[in-house]
Scaffold this motif. Sequence first.
Motif, PDB file in Angstrom:
ATOM      1  N   SER A  89       0.924  -0.535  -0.087  1.00  8.81           N
ATOM      2  CA  SER A  89      -0.311   0.574   0.235  1.00  8.81           C
ATOM      3  C   SER A  89       0.992   0.897   0.280  1.00  8.81           C
ATOM      4  O   SER A  89       2.472   0.802  -0.420  1.00  8.81           O
ATOM      5  CB  SER A  89      -0.656  -0.144   1.064  1.00  8.81           C
ATOM      6  OG  SER A  89      -1.641   1.278   1.299  1.00  8.81           O
ATOM      7  N   SER A  90       0.094   2.154   0.189  1.00  5.32           N
ATOM      8  CA  SER A  90       1.005   3.285   0.093  1.00  5.32           C
ATOM      9  C   SER A  90       1.346   4.125   1.459  1.00  5.32           C
ATOM     10  O   SER A  90       1.590   4.826   1.939  1.00  5.32           O
ATOM     11  CB  SER A  90       0.562   4.863  -0.623  1.00  5.32           C
ATOM     12  OG  SER A  90      -0.592   4.627  -0.380  1.00  5.32           O
ATOM     13  N   GLY A  91       0.673   4.019   2.471  1.00  9.53           N
ATOM     14  CA  GLY A  91       0.759   3.925   4.055  1.00  9.53           C
ATOM     15  C   GLY A  91      -0.063   2.251   4.713  1.00  9.53           C
ATOM     16  O   GLY A  91      -0.833   1.758   3.829  1.00  9.53           O
ATOM     17  N   ILE A  92       0.268   2.104   5.287  1.00  8.45           N
ATOM     18  CA  ILE A  92      -0.026   1.303   6.351  1.00  8.45           C
ATOM     19  C   ILE A  92      -0.260   1.413   7.808  1.00  8.45           C
ATOM     20  O   ILE A  92       1.325   1.736   8.489  1.00  8.45           O
ATOM     21  CB  ILE A  92       0.646  -0.459   6.438  1.00  8.45           C
ATOM     22  CG1 ILE A  92       1.065  -0.610   5.195  1.00  8.45           C
ATOM     23  CG2 ILE A  92       0.262  -1.447   7.209  1.00  8.45           C
ATOM     24  CD1 ILE A  92       1.405  -1.829   4.368  1.00  8.45           C
ATOM     25  N   ALA A  93      -0.991   1.065   8.358  1.00  6.62           N
ATOM     26  CA  ALA A  93      -1.342   1.702   9.830  1.00  6.62           C
ATOM     27  C   ALA A  93       0.099   1.013  11.262  1.00  6.62           C
ATOM     28  O   ALA A  93      -0.207  -0.360  10.495  1.00  6.62           O
ATOM     29  CB  ALA A  93      -2.490   1.543   9.982  1.00  6.62           C
ATOM     30  N   ASP A  94       0.392   1.885  11.263  1.00  5.58           N
ATOM     31  CA  ASP A  94       1.555   0.938  12.761  1.00  5.58           C
ATOM     32  C   ASP A  94       1.703  -0.039  12.776  1.00  5.58           C
ATOM     33  O   ASP A  94       2.123  -1.085  13.430  1.00  5.58           O
ATOM     34  CB  ASP A  94       1.679   2.335  13.905  1.00  5.58           C
ATOM     35  CG  ASP A  94       2.246   3.858  13.519  1.00  5.58           C
ATOM     36  OD1 ASP A  94       2.936   3.666  12.762  1.00  5.58           O
ATOM     37  OD2 ASP A  94       1.525   4.425  13.772  1.00  5.58           O
ATOM     38  N   ILE A  95       0.695  -0.684  14.366  1.00  7.85           N
ATOM     39  CA  ILE A  95       0.650  -1.236  14.475  1.00  7.85           C
ATOM     40  C   ILE A  95      -0.237  -3.140  13.883  1.00  7.85           C
ATOM     41  O   ILE A  95       0.222  -4.018  14.079  1.00  7.85           O
ATOM     42  CB  ILE A  95      -0.789  -1.746  15.913  1.00  7.85           C
ATOM     43  CG1 ILE A  95      -1.315  -0.379  17.372  1.00  7.85           C
ATOM     44  CG2 ILE A  95      -1.325  -2.586  16.534  1.00  7.85           C
ATOM     45  CD1 ILE A  95      -2.062  -0.591  18.220  1.00  7.85           C
ATOM     46  N   PHE A  96      -0.822  -2.624  12.980  1.00 10.03           N
ATOM     47  CA  PHE A  96      -0.919  -3.746  11.254  1.00 10.03           C
ATOM     48  C   PHE A  96       0.096  -4.157  11.215  1.00 10.03           C
ATOM     49  O   PHE A  96       1.283  -5.610  11.077  1.00 10.03           O
ATOM     50  CB  PHE A  96      -1.997  -3.589  10.699  1.00 10.03           C
ATOM     51  CG  PHE A  96      -1.786  -4.850   9.690  1.00 10.03           C
ATOM     52  CD1 PHE A  96      -2.828  -5.919  10.103  1.00 10.03           C
ATOM     53  CD2 PHE A  96      -1.653  -4.010   8.184  1.00 10.03           C
ATOM     54  CE1 PHE A  96      -2.671  -6.794   8.902  1.00 10.03           C
ATOM     55  CE2 PHE A  96      -1.612  -4.998   7.504  1.00 10.03           C
ATOM     56  CZ  PHE A  96      -2.557  -6.480   7.331  1.00 10.03           C
ATOM     57  N   ARG A  97       1.180  -3.153  11.299  1.00 13.62           N
ATOM     58  CA  ARG A  97       2.507  -3.712   9.872  1.00 13.62           C
ATOM     59  C   ARG A  97       3.318  -4.129  11.327  1.00 13.62           C
ATOM     60  O   ARG A  97       4.015  -4.681  10.813  1.00 13.62           O
ATOM     61  CB  ARG A  97       2.932  -2.009  10.185  1.00 13.62           C
ATOM     62  CG  ARG A  97       4.183  -2.102   9.461  1.00 13.62           C
ATOM     63  CD  ARG A  97       5.476  -0.991  10.005  1.00 13.62           C
ATOM     64  NE  ARG A  97       5.337   0.496   9.202  1.00 13.62           N
ATOM     65  CZ  ARG A  97       5.944   1.127   7.738  1.00 13.62           C
ATOM     66  NH1 ARG A  97       6.321   0.476   7.682  1.00 13.62           N
ATOM     67  NH2 ARG A  97       5.492   2.231   8.107  1.00 13.62           N
ATOM     68  N   ASN A  98       3.333  -4.236  12.573  1.00 11.27           N
ATOM     69  CA  ASN A  98       4.116  -4.399  14.018  1.00 11.27           C
ATOM     70  C   ASN A  98       3.584  -5.966  13.104  1.00 11.27           C
ATOM     71  O   ASN A  98       4.379  -6.568  13.971  1.00 11.27           O
ATOM     72  CB  ASN A  98       4.079  -3.515  14.621  1.00 11.27           C
ATOM     73  CG  ASN A  98       4.535  -2.948  15.242  1.00 11.27           C
ATOM     74  OD1 ASN A  98       6.125  -3.185  14.926  1.00 11.27           O
ATOM     75  ND2 ASN A  98       4.827  -1.550  15.657  1.00 11.27           N
ATOM     76  N   ASN A  99       2.362  -6.184  13.562  1.00  5.95           N
ATOM     77  CA  ASN A  99       1.493  -7.496  14.164  1.00  5.95           C
ATOM     78  C   ASN A  99       2.119  -7.998  12.712  1.00  5.95           C
ATOM     79  O   ASN A  99       3.018  -9.527  12.936  1.00  5.95           O
ATOM     80  CB  ASN A  99       0.314  -7.867  13.942  1.00  5.95           C
ATOM     81  CG  ASN A  99       0.140  -7.302  15.631  1.00  5.95           C
ATOM     82  OD1 ASN A  99       1.122  -6.928  16.834  1.00  5.95           O
ATOM     83  ND2 ASN A  99      -0.869  -6.545  15.317  1.00  5.95           N
ATOM     84  N   SER A 100       2.326  -7.959  11.439  1.00  5.00           N
ATOM     85  CA  SER A 100       2.486  -8.514  10.339  1.00  5.00           C
ATOM     86  C   SER A 100       4.009  -8.786  10.572  1.00  5.00           C
ATOM     87  O   SER A 100       4.583 -10.114  10.296  1.00  5.00           O
ATOM     88  CB  SER A 100       2.357  -7.917   8.645  1.00  5.00           C
ATOM     89  OG  SER A 100       0.886  -7.074   8.862  1.00  5.00           O
TER      90      SER A 100
END
Lengths: 469, 192
Positions: B100-111
């Motif tokens: 994406s052009s932007g990914i939310a913080d916690i979801f990015r960490n969890n991923s």
Amino acid sequence: MGTPRTLFEKVWSAHEVVPETPETPAVLFIDLHLTHEVTTPQAFTVLRERGLKVRRPDLTIATMDHATPTRTEQVFGGAPISIESAAQQIRQLERNCADFGIELLGLQDSRRGIVHIIGPELGLTRPGSTIVCGDSHTSTHGAFGALAFGIGTTEVSHVLATQCLLQKKPRTCAIEVAGRLGAGVTPKDLILAIIGKVGVAGGTGQVFEYRGEAIRAMSMEQRMTVCNMSIEGGARAGMIAPDDTTYAYLADRPRSPKGAAWESALARWRELPSDAGARYDRTVEIDASALEPMVTWGTNPGMVAPITGSVPDQRGDPVIDAALKYMGLQAGAAIQDTPVNVVFVGSCTNGRLSDLRAAAAVLRGRKVARGVHMLVVPGSQEVKRAAEAEGLDEVFRSAGAEWRESGCSMCLGMNGDTVPKGEYAVSTSNRNFEGRQGIGARTLLASPETAAASAVRGRVADPREFLNG
Amino acid sequence: MQAISAIRSRTVVMPSTNIDTDQIIPGRFLTTTTREGLGKQLFADWRYDAAGAPNPDFVLNKPGSAGCRILVAGRNIGCGSSREHAPWALLDYGFQAVVSSGIADIFRNNSLKNGLLPVVVDEATHAWLLANPGVEVEIDLATATLRRPGAEPVPFPIDPFARHCLMHGVDELGFLLSQDAAIKTYEARRPA
Ligand code: SF4
């Protein structure tokens, strides 16, 4: 004198076990780990698989809130919990806490409640501390000048095993709130306006620090409402510098430091506020005195309008078109023409005593409109007791609303408290995502005052018309 | 966790902005106590109708989507709840990367912690990917670049430590446990 530092920088650097390097994130020590039934089972599985213990059970506390029933007979009367998998999850948390030596405020405990309500209530939430929970609204605790943020379940296992997290330092954003909120305009309206302004991704990678006259004038409960929704603006954490309001709230709480420990804590806390001249990566300004009550019309918390306004008319924007289609609303329609089927007062955003008082003040001597189902769910058992001691439960009941045991309830509908498909719910919670309150549910976020006024009128109503009358 | 070096796949495109974790996996499925088997609940409210039948208009139910391992989503995917069930569901379904052009913080960490690659590309690349669903894309972790047909590889930011862990299948808990001496020292000087 060193370089002036922000509140965030002071808390961050005091918790660096190992500072960040270009190759590795910082190892950050966590002072308080809040846990609940929904985001921990898989973390305890990791500990079992690897033969690990909980490093600091003394800094860990568990409660149950998300999947718990709110019907008294299911909480206290031995009636079966409606959702079997929820009952299992509750039993699993009991087992995990027993096996790993963690204090649990269980289903029938008089101190149980939504994790973000009981932390402050018990005096566990403290200025200058680091607080995490497997829940994004952990940002609530930032109201006390703590660095508090939500983590995933893998990180829950990290904190359980090591009391630390690997973190990269976020940037800082000062939210300067000038002026005072007008009559009938609440902290909920302020935070909705801030999210509308910065956008739901506006705070990504940042920690907000709310500052300014309107913030200083707020009670702790009001500050918690503001910090709670930092995550809706994309920020993982929101902070407010502690002051005498903070210390007065914390004094004599059951778990607050006592005697000499209180005095030395207080001395440390007084050093926390951002130094004059401290630099933020970004600043956002907002004038509180210009705000009206705010209501969301779309499917994220940034889709918000003043109550005297209308649904935006931007036909052709696919995001807005999709939101309006889901919501069944017409571009250009007056916000106050929106019908209301359900009203929910509760959640970690607006489920504290002052919120219930505000809703009750509108309802006193009035009735919930015919056909409207109103549910009032206190944020904790302590809030429930205090509300009942003032007779607020009677105000709600005689207006025709339901009064329940504490929990997350209709905020996310995990326990079966849901909004029926296609119905409009004015909710004091924090998320109006598609299906959040039930499949096909249409959520309008608002303050407790607006929610109660809307319950009386049977469509979205301006609470200022109900003041002094 | 398995070591990852590169992912090559056709893309599935979901252009909506702000796809929140309540859409990725609705709250009513969070009473699970395991992390397995959540793929069938991925995007449940978009993917199935009220009777539980597949909604033919939803992209994952279209024949061309089968076997695609890269999800291209509108800006700010993963906003909202911290539920790690979101990356668990995406992985269990078969996705290995979210672009994406932007990914939310916690979801990015969890991923990152589960081996689901969060890839943030520039606006122009993002727009092109949204406009060309189903193209073959390669995400190379060693060079932190995304390759698409007919264009130079574009870089994406990734934390060097997270990349090291992903490429070597190292889990962060092991690293944290190895910091025990430093944690003890910190605990000794920490105010009560
Ligand atoms: S009340 Fe709602 S937002 Fe708050 S913790 Fe519970 S589910 Fe999350």
